[in-house]
Every structure is written in C-alpha cells, then in structure tokens.
Design an enzyme around this catalytic site. Structure first.
Site, PDB file in Angstrom:
ATOM      1  N   GLU A 252       0.864  -1.185   0.000  1.00 17.42           N
ATOM      2  CA  GLU A 252       0.000   0.000   0.000  1.00 17.42           C
ATOM      3  C   GLU A 252       0.892   1.225   0.000  1.00 17.42           C
ATOM      4  O   GLU A 252       1.609   1.489   0.970  1.00 17.42           O
ATOM      5  CB  GLU A 252      -0.924  -0.014   1.230  1.00 17.42           C
ATOM      6  CG  GLU A 252      -2.092   0.969   1.122  1.00 17.42           C
ATOM      7  CD  GLU A 252      -1.840   2.290   1.829  1.00 17.42           C
ATOM      8  OE1 GLU A 252      -1.581   3.284   1.116  1.00 17.42           O
ATOM      9  OE2 GLU A 252      -1.898   2.328   3.055  1.00 17.42           O
ATOM     10  N   CYS A 286      -2.203   9.330   3.258  1.00 15.60           N
ATOM     11  CA  CYS A 286      -2.096   8.710   1.932  1.00 15.60           C
ATOM     12  C   CYS A 286      -3.404   8.813   1.165  1.00 15.60           C
ATOM     13  O   CYS A 286      -3.397   8.979  -0.051  1.00 15.60           O
ATOM     14  CB  CYS A 286      -1.695   7.239   2.068  1.00 15.60           C
ATOM     15  SG  CYS A 286      -0.037   6.986   2.736  1.00 15.60           S
TER      16      CYS A 286
END
Length: 507
Positions: A252, A286
């Site tokens: 990720e 993020c």
C-alpha cells in the site's frame, strides 16, 4: 516516504530519528523532546524473531477461530480502556493532535473487533459447486494461515494503518513480526506490549526496531508473507527483496487523491470534506485529498467556503491545535517546492502560499488553477495543501482525476451523479458525498491500483489476504463413469464428447 536519519546525537533535529549506541531514539517533531529509545534489530535479531514467531504461529493457529477471537477481544478491550494513554504516545511521537489520535485509535479498535468477529464466517470451510462430469466429487474450499506475516508500518497513522494488516493477519491465524516506522517506534512498542499483557502465552506479536536495513532484513528473514505501507519507491524495493524468496507481498503506497465537486453538490458539505480530507493530520494522509476539480458554475462559491473553513484552523503542537507539525523534517522542502512551482507556473494562492512553510509547521494553503503538469498536481505533496481547478463538466473532471499513475482513494460530491462518477474513477476506494468515509467502514476493502500498490486490507478481502485458499475434492461414492481413471473404457470415452456437446454446445 523516504526516511532521514541522523547517526549522531550531536546533530539532532526535532522529529528526526537518531541512532546512538545501537539504539533508536525517537523525538517530538516540534519540541525535540525524547519520547523513547529502542534497541536496533540487526539481521540476526530479525531472524530470531521470525523463528520465534514460527513456533508461536502453530500454537495460535491451533486455538481456532473461537480461541483467537476471545484473545483479540481482550486486546480490543485493553486498547479501548487505555485509549488516552496511547493517544498521548501518538501525539508525542508524531505531533498529531490528541483528538485526531483518538479518532485514529477508535477506527483501529473497530477493525480489531470486525476481524475477530467475522474471521470464522469468511475463512471457515465452505462447500462450492460440483461438476456434472464428476458427480462423485464433492468440492470444498478451506483457508489456511500463512504462518508468519511481516508488517512494515508507516508513521503518519502508526496505529490505524498497520492494524489493518496486524489485526486481520492475527484473526486469520498468523503470527506477526512488526517493524514500525523509525519515526514512531514508541507507538509500535506500545501496541506489542499491550498485546503481550493480555496474550502472554507465546510471542504471537513481536516488534523489531530500526531503519531501512531492518525492514530489508525482515523481507529476507523467512516470513511467509509481507505487508508494507510506505512510498512507491520503497514499495518497489520491498517487492524486489521479497522476489528473491518468492515471498508474497501486499503493498500500500502513496496517492494523489482527487475530489470532484459537481454543479449540484452540497457546497457546504463538499468544502467541509475537502478541508478535513486535505488538512487533517497536517495533510500527511495517503488517502487525503490533494486535488479538487470543481464545476465552473459553483467554483467561486465553493472556494469561498473552503477558504473560510481552512482559515479557521489553528496550527500548533498543543492539545487545542487543529493541525500539528510536519513529522518528517525533510518533507518541508517538498511542500515548499510544490507551492513555489505552482505559483511560478501561474497558479494563485487564495490562502497560504510561499510563506506557509514555517518549520516545523505548514499553514493551510489553497492554490487555484495550477497547471496539470506541475509538481503540486502530479507528485504527492503530503502537506496541508489543496489545488482547486475549475472544469466545464464532470467528464473533464473524471479525465483529470484519472490522469495520474496513482489510484488510492477519491471522492465525489453530487446529488444526482455520485454513483456514476464513482464507478468511473480509477481508484481503489471512493467516497460519495463524504471525505475518506470508506476508511471508517470495516467491511470495505482498502487498497489501491497503479503506483498506489496492490492487495487489500480490511473487510472479508483483508482476511483472505492473510490466508491461503486450499481446494479439497472429496470422493463421495463410486461412479459408473470414472472419467479420471484408466478404468473408464471405450463406452465412457464415447459418452464424454456427447456430454460436453449437451452441456456446452449451444452458444
């Protein structure tokens, strides 16, 4: 993000990890106050932790879903009771406002509960459809834990983000070796210690501290799967290291998430969501919004509302601040460069600007009509900045939102077109009439596409990510037509093509 580290205490900078005498020293990013010191794990230490985890994993898997759920429930309760204590550690080490840390921890606890409660339903044995050509065979799918899962976590959400791997890996029956970010080792140690207090039988959940070489050692230490959260560049290095042993990975990485605001949007809600998703945690998220594409018919009104909300935010390191310091000192230069480039290329700062960077803080900055090929639009900024661009229609908004190698999260505000736009956005997750709301729903999978990585945490997909599917075919009776046998004979050979034509011969 790429880590900076000082090797000597003589050159300490607030927030910058320091290695002194084989120990990693963690400091507050605004004050420089020492939060804690932790032994740096070398290759031998990491391999030893993985070996211990391998032995513990057999015990943990043997507890079954019920035994694991009971113990994870105890941990969840301990986290809930001690939330103020953990929130203070998150604040001291990363600078995040305590109130925001509480929200982060709350979401993490919810995921521990969801993973424990649903593991049996998702990963328990299940029957699947058989085949008329093999009527004697029953079909069953089971899921088996990998064994030892290595987790390399980030600093920006040091509880919530790694917990998406840790809790789901544990619920699936794996042991975990956790390498927290060198910027937040105290948080990682706190999580492991709190687990050991309620599950002290075996070292099911361990921590190893250090810099990038400790993470590399974990990749090569014999883990059965590795889950990584961090920058795209580091993610590629992790993949390369794990490829040497064919160790499967979940990656990720970063994002450059976009929000689309349609002409029929509720502008108050849209401005509030853009402000929260773009500015909370000092923009160090993020899945945070960094780009906004707003229909030209409502652009002026939207910008006015957004600027008013962002202007009201207070920057500081005290408990009452809305926005804390930038955790990584080196990121200040990136944010400064992106703002300067946007302005030099013709963009306009309606809030903040070049003087917004005031180390260790960055004040909210909103930039209008920045060229699409500028750094502020193309690269991950990771600061409390937003670019807002007017577009003539939703088609153009979608085209621009998708014109990036990233594909993590996204958002759309529209009363009528939300679902249509959401399905057209190239991202792993989308919120309709909300900002980052998907992250608070444990049943939804979390992950990206493209340069944002692959694999999923959270939800049923997150549980399956940490288990191997095993196919089992079980013979239930003796069939008069044994297809998969030398006993089948000419009569069976003649029947097979007829059955195939009967089953599949019609278009």
């Amino acid at each position: 993000m790429t880590a900076e580290v000082h090797k000597s205490a003589d050159t300490e900078t607030p927030g910058l990890p320091v290695v002194v005498g084989g120990r990693l020293r963690s400091t507050h990013p605004a004050t420089g106050a020492v939060v804690g010191e932790f032994p740096v794990a070398d290759d031998a230490d990491v391999r030893a932790a993985v070996r211990r985890a391998g032995e513990a994993a057999r015990w943990w898997a043997g507890l079954g879903f019920g035994g694991r759920a009971e113990r994870l429930g105890r941990w969840r309760a301990a986290l809930a009771r001690r939330m103020p204590e953990l929130a203070r550690v998150v604040h001291d080490e990363g600078g995040k406002p305590v109130a925001d840390a509480v929200i982060e921890i709350t979401a993490a606890i919810d995921h521990v509960a969801w993973a424990a409660r649903h593991a049996r339903r998702v990963l328990g044995p299940r029957r699947v459809g058989g085949n008329i050509l093999l009527p004697d065979q029953g079909a069953l799918v089971t899921y088996q834990p990998f064994g030892v899962v290595g987790v390399i976590g980030p600093w920006n959400y040091p509880v919530f983000t790694p917990m998406g791997s840790i809790a789901y890996a544990l619920a699936a029956g794996n042991a975990v070796v956790f390498k927290p970010s060198e910027y937040t080792p105290a948080v990682g140690q706190w999580l492991v210690d709190s687990f050991a207090e309620v599950v002290g039988d075996e070292p099911v959940f361990q921590v190893v501290h250090g810099l990038g070489d400790t993470g590399a050692a974990l990749c090569a230490a014999g883990v059965d799967k590795l889950a990584f959260t961090g920058s795209t560049g580091t993610g590629k290095k992790v993949m390369a290291a794990c490829s040497e042993t064919l160790t499967p990975v979940l990656v990720e990485c970063g994002g450059k998430d976009a929000m689309i605001v349609a002409a029929d949007a509720d502008l108050d809600d849209a401005a509030d969501a853009a402000c929260w998703a773009g500015m909370s945690n000092a923009g160090q998220t993020c899945i945070g919004i960094e780009r906004v594409y707003v229909h030209e018919a409502v652009a002026d009104a939207f910008v006015d509302k957004l600027v008013a909300k962002a202007k009201a935010l207070r920057v500081g390191s005290d408990d009452g601040a809305d926005i804390g310091p930038i955790t990584m000192p080196g990121q200040l230069g990136v944010i400064r460069r992106h703002i300067a480039d946007a302005l030099e290329r013709g963009g306009t700062a309606v809030l903040g600007g070049n003087d917004a960077v005031d180390p260790p803080y960055v004040h909210p900055t909103i930039l209008l009509d920045v060229p699409e090929d500028s750094a502020a639009v193309r690269e991950e900024t990771f600061g409390p900045t937003l670019t807002v661009t007017r577009v003539p229609d939703l088609d153009e908004a979608v085209r621009r939102a998708n014109a990036t190698p990233y594909g993590l999260g996204s958002a759309v505000f529209s009363r009528r077109s939300g679902m249509d736009v959401a399905t057209r956005l190239r991202s792993g997750m989308t919120s309709i009439n909300g900002g980052m709301s998907f992250v608070g729903l444990p049943a939804l999978p979390f992950g990206g596409v493209g340069d944002s990585g692959f694999g999923r945490i959270h939800g049923a997909d997150g549980l399956r990510e940490f288990a191997r599917p095993k196919a089992i075919a079980r013979r239930r009776f003796r069939t008069p037509m044994p297809i998969m046998s030398f006993r089948r004979g000419p009569r069976t050979d003649a029947l097979i093509p007829k059955l195939v034509r009967l089953l599949h011969g019609r278009g």
